[in-house]
Design a protein around this motif. Structure first.
Motif, PDB file in Angstrom:
ATOM      1  N   GLY A  26      -7.071  13.966   2.401  1.00 45.18           N
ATOM      2  CA  GLY A  26      -7.929  12.617   1.775  1.00 45.18           C
ATOM      3  C   GLY A  26      -9.059  12.471   2.574  1.00 45.18           C
ATOM      4  N   LYS A  47      -7.260  14.735 -12.801  1.00 43.58           N
ATOM      5  CA  LYS A  47      -7.077  14.079 -11.626  1.00 43.58           C
ATOM      6  C   LYS A  47      -7.197  12.651 -12.071  1.00 43.58           C
ATOM      7  CE  LYS A  47      -6.022  17.342  -8.705  1.00 43.58           C
ATOM      8  NZ  LYS A  47      -4.513  17.690  -8.210  1.00 43.58           N
ATOM      9  N   SER A  59     -12.418  18.267  -7.492  1.00 43.96           N
ATOM     10  CA  SER A  59     -11.286  17.838  -8.195  1.00 43.96           C
ATOM     11  C   SER A  59     -10.927  16.503  -7.935  1.00 43.96           C
ATOM     12  CB  SER A  59     -10.091  18.764  -8.053  1.00 43.96           C
ATOM     13  OG  SER A  59     -10.591  20.172  -8.645  1.00 43.96           O
ATOM     14  N   CYS A  60     -10.915  15.949  -6.775  1.00 47.29           N
ATOM     15  CA  CYS A  60     -10.546  14.820  -6.438  1.00 47.29           C
ATOM     16  C   CYS A  60     -11.656  13.754  -6.071  1.00 47.29           C
ATOM     17  CB  CYS A  60      -9.709  14.897  -5.142  1.00 47.29           C
ATOM     18  SG  CYS A  60      -7.961  15.621  -5.228  1.00 47.29           S
ATOM     19  N   GLY A  82      -8.198  10.736  -2.886  1.00 47.07           N
ATOM     20  CA  GLY A  82      -6.838  11.263  -3.022  1.00 47.07           C
ATOM     21  C   GLY A  82      -5.832  10.610  -3.504  1.00 47.07           C
ATOM     22  N   THR A  83      -4.339  11.097  -3.322  1.00 47.24           N
ATOM     23  CA  THR A  83      -3.355  10.375  -3.923  1.00 47.24           C
ATOM     24  C   THR A  83      -2.111  10.483  -2.798  1.00 47.24           C
ATOM     25  OG1 THR A  83      -2.450  12.531  -5.043  1.00 47.24           O
ATOM     26  CG2 THR A  83      -3.889  10.904  -6.185  1.00 47.24           C
ATOM     27  N   LEU A 128     -11.111  10.183  -7.159  1.00 46.38           N
ATOM     28  CA  LEU A 128     -10.228   9.315  -6.425  1.00 46.38           C
ATOM     29  C   LEU A 128     -10.608   8.964  -5.348  1.00 46.38           C
ATOM     30  CD1 LEU A 128      -7.191  11.747  -7.454  1.00 46.38           C
ATOM     31  CD2 LEU A 128      -8.302   9.798  -8.909  1.00 46.38           C
ATOM     32  N   GLN A 187     -13.691  21.210  -0.050  1.00 45.13           N
ATOM     33  CA  GLN A 187     -13.721  20.038  -0.912  1.00 45.13           C
ATOM     34  C   GLN A 187     -14.379  19.057   0.163  1.00 45.13           C
ATOM     35  OE1 GLN A 187      -9.319  20.004  -1.819  1.00 45.13           O
ATOM     36  NE2 GLN A 187      -9.459  21.311  -0.055  1.00 45.13           N
ATOM     37  N   ASN A 239      -8.354  17.749  -0.133  1.00 47.63           N
ATOM     38  CA  ASN A 239      -6.700  17.906  -0.310  1.00 47.63           C
ATOM     39  C   ASN A 239      -6.146  18.809   0.436  1.00 47.63           C
ATOM     40  OD1 ASN A 239      -4.053  18.269  -1.413  1.00 47.63           O
ATOM     41  ND2 ASN A 239      -4.777  18.894  -3.441  1.00 47.63           N
ATOM     42  N   TYR A 243      -6.440  23.311   0.235  1.00 50.03           N
ATOM     43  CA  TYR A 243      -5.778  23.072  -0.995  1.00 50.03           C
ATOM     44  C   TYR A 243      -4.788  24.558  -1.365  1.00 50.03           C
ATOM     45  CZ  TYR A 243      -4.952  23.421  -6.068  1.00 50.03           C
ATOM     46  OH  TYR A 243      -4.569  23.524  -7.521  1.00 50.03           O
TER      47      TYR A 243
END
Length: 463
Positions: free
Chosen positions: A260, A319, A287-288, A403-404, A291, A252, A257, A210
């Motif tokens: 993913g 998020k 944080s993710c 994630g995104t 997701l 993470q 991030n 990140y």
């Protein structure tokens, strides 16, 4: 950036933005862009600019271009250069051919192209639940807060209790006094970096990782060591070899991030054992974690090692729910929460009350929000994959578990690709931004949640 004595080349390349002029020589355009950062006090007096070769590599230009830009800045009185010590910023006001107007640089009519498509961020638009929750704010509860000064240093008691309950439901018993509410997860990362790391400490970060955390720890004066992230997640063998010498590990494991990737349960258990065996203070950034895209569901927090005080956990509502809700949190043992609360009070006194009220209400519907988010993201991911297969068949990526964004290997110089795209009005982030060593040069992080037409148009311009 303003507090750093030595300016990192990759960070400076991101700050410069779309510096290439529509016409005119490149060195002059680069000198103008750097002068604008100096005039705005982003590059402070005395800051050491990157070596010419390093900045040239980060920008995808020749070393001669950077050398000429530095020389022009020196001629304008904006840089001083000494043999052996490089080029440093002179922060006094300009008296020559450029003109400072209200602290901003007006330089020779230079203009930047407006960004038409911004794919530099993975932040999502709000869920429909957010509007409903804002409309349903309990005015009787708000009246109670309005009668007070509004400064709840560690966060609203109700929100702290809701967040603690979420951790407890996920298998990590937590009390409200183990929660500090922050103004987003980014503030949480910076609080930990500035409060728990001393200059010169070795901090282990993921490679890639990140970018906000990398910059936070670098600004705190840490020596960053990258731990490789493979296709199956963090390289735990490598971590086991280096963890004994580190002051802190940032990772993470739930939804990484930018890749993913989610660590499997057995690997999370092993990660916990490594942390415990080496006694390394660890920040688990979740944080993710909300997701998750695959069918295995939300990953629980990293199991506590034998010493439960070793792992600090960071979370956020931004998020899952909406970036406009600037609400994050830190979960740690009480002495750490007390220490971080005191540090936060020096920054902003307290997080916004109404944002916290809305977040507390929405977290009670977290399962519904996760399902809605996952459904939408999976649909966008399928569309984006089809576009990339058609338009960029040579690009490679590992399907993300959460994630995104897609972490794409372009097979070419992604820094130069991103710079060319910027000139066409498309903003994307190349791999070195996510690397503590400015590596990952062929990589590109590409958010896939944009509307299909926008995403396809942006990909067409990425060549």
């Amino acid at each position: 950036m303003a507090r750093a004595e030595h300016v990192d080349s990759a960070a400076l390349a991101r700050l410069i933005g779309g510096w290439r002029a529509e016409d005119g020589p490149l060195p002059h355009a680069l000198a103008d862009a750097l002068a604008e950062l100096i005039a705005g006090n982003v590059l402070v007096e005395g800051a050491a600019l990157p070596p010419q070769r390093a900045l040239a590599a980060a920008l995808g230009v020749s070393r001669g271009t950077v050398a000429e830009a530095y020389a022009e800045l020196a001629a304008r009185g904006r840089l001083t250069s000494r043999q052996g010590s490089g080029s440093r910023v002179r922060g006094d006001r300009i008296t020559g051919g450029d003109h400072v107007v209200e602290g901003r640089l007006a330089s020779f009519g230079r203009t930047r192209r407006l960004v038409e498509l911004d794919l530099s961020s993975g932040a999502l638009p709000a869920l429909s639940l957010v509007r409903d929750a804002v409309s349903a704010v309990d005015l009787r509860e708000l009246d109670v807060y309005l009668a007070d000064d509004g400064y709840y240093a560690a966060g609203l008691p109700r929100l702290r209790a809701v967040v603690a309950e979420q951790y407890t439901l996920q298998g990590l018993p937590t009390g409200p006094d183990q929660i500090l509410v922050t103004s987003g997860s980014q503030q949480a990362v910076w609080l930990c970096a500035s409060s728990l790391v001393a200059p010169g400490d070795e901090v282990l970060v993921e490679e890639p990782g990140y970018r906000g955390a990398i910059e936070a720890f670098r600004t705190a004066g840490a020596r960053l060591t990258g731990v490789p992230v493979r296709e199956d997640g963090l390289d735990l063998d490598h971590l086991d070899r280096v963890a004994h010498r580190a002051a802190l590990l940032y990772c993470q494991p739930a939804a990484h991030n930018p890749t993913g990737i989610s660590l499997p349960a057995a690997e999370r258990e092993r990660l916990s054992r490594i942390v415990g065996r080496h006694g390394v203070l660890t920040i688990e950034d979740r944080s993710c974690a909300d997701l998750v895209l695959d069918d295995r569901g939300m990953r629980p927090p990293l199991p506590d090692p034998a010493n439960p005080g070793l792992v600090i956990r960071i979370g956020t509502a931004s998020k899952l729910l909406w970036g406009g809700l600037r609400v994050g949190w830190i979960r740690a043992e009480r002495p750490v929460i007390t220490r971080l609360t005191q540090a936060k009070a020096a920054l902003d006194l307290a997080a916004p009350v109404i944002d916290q009220m809305v977040t507390a209400e929405l977290l009670a519907q977290a399962d519904r929000a996760r399902q809605e988010r996952a459904r939408r993201l999976r649909a966008h991911l399928a569309e984006a994959a089809a576009v990339l297969t058609e338009l960029r068949p040579a690009w490679r990526w590992t399907p993300p578990s959460g994630g995104t964004a897609l972490w794409i290997d372009t097979g070419t110089d992604a820094v130069a690709l991103a710079e060319r795209a910027r000139g066409r009005g498309v903003l994307v982030t190349a791999g070195p931004a996510f690397s503590p060593s400015n590596a990952q040069r062929t990589r590109l992080r590409l958010p896939f949640w944009k509307p299909l037409e926008q995403f396809a148009h942006a990909v067409e311009l990425l060549e």
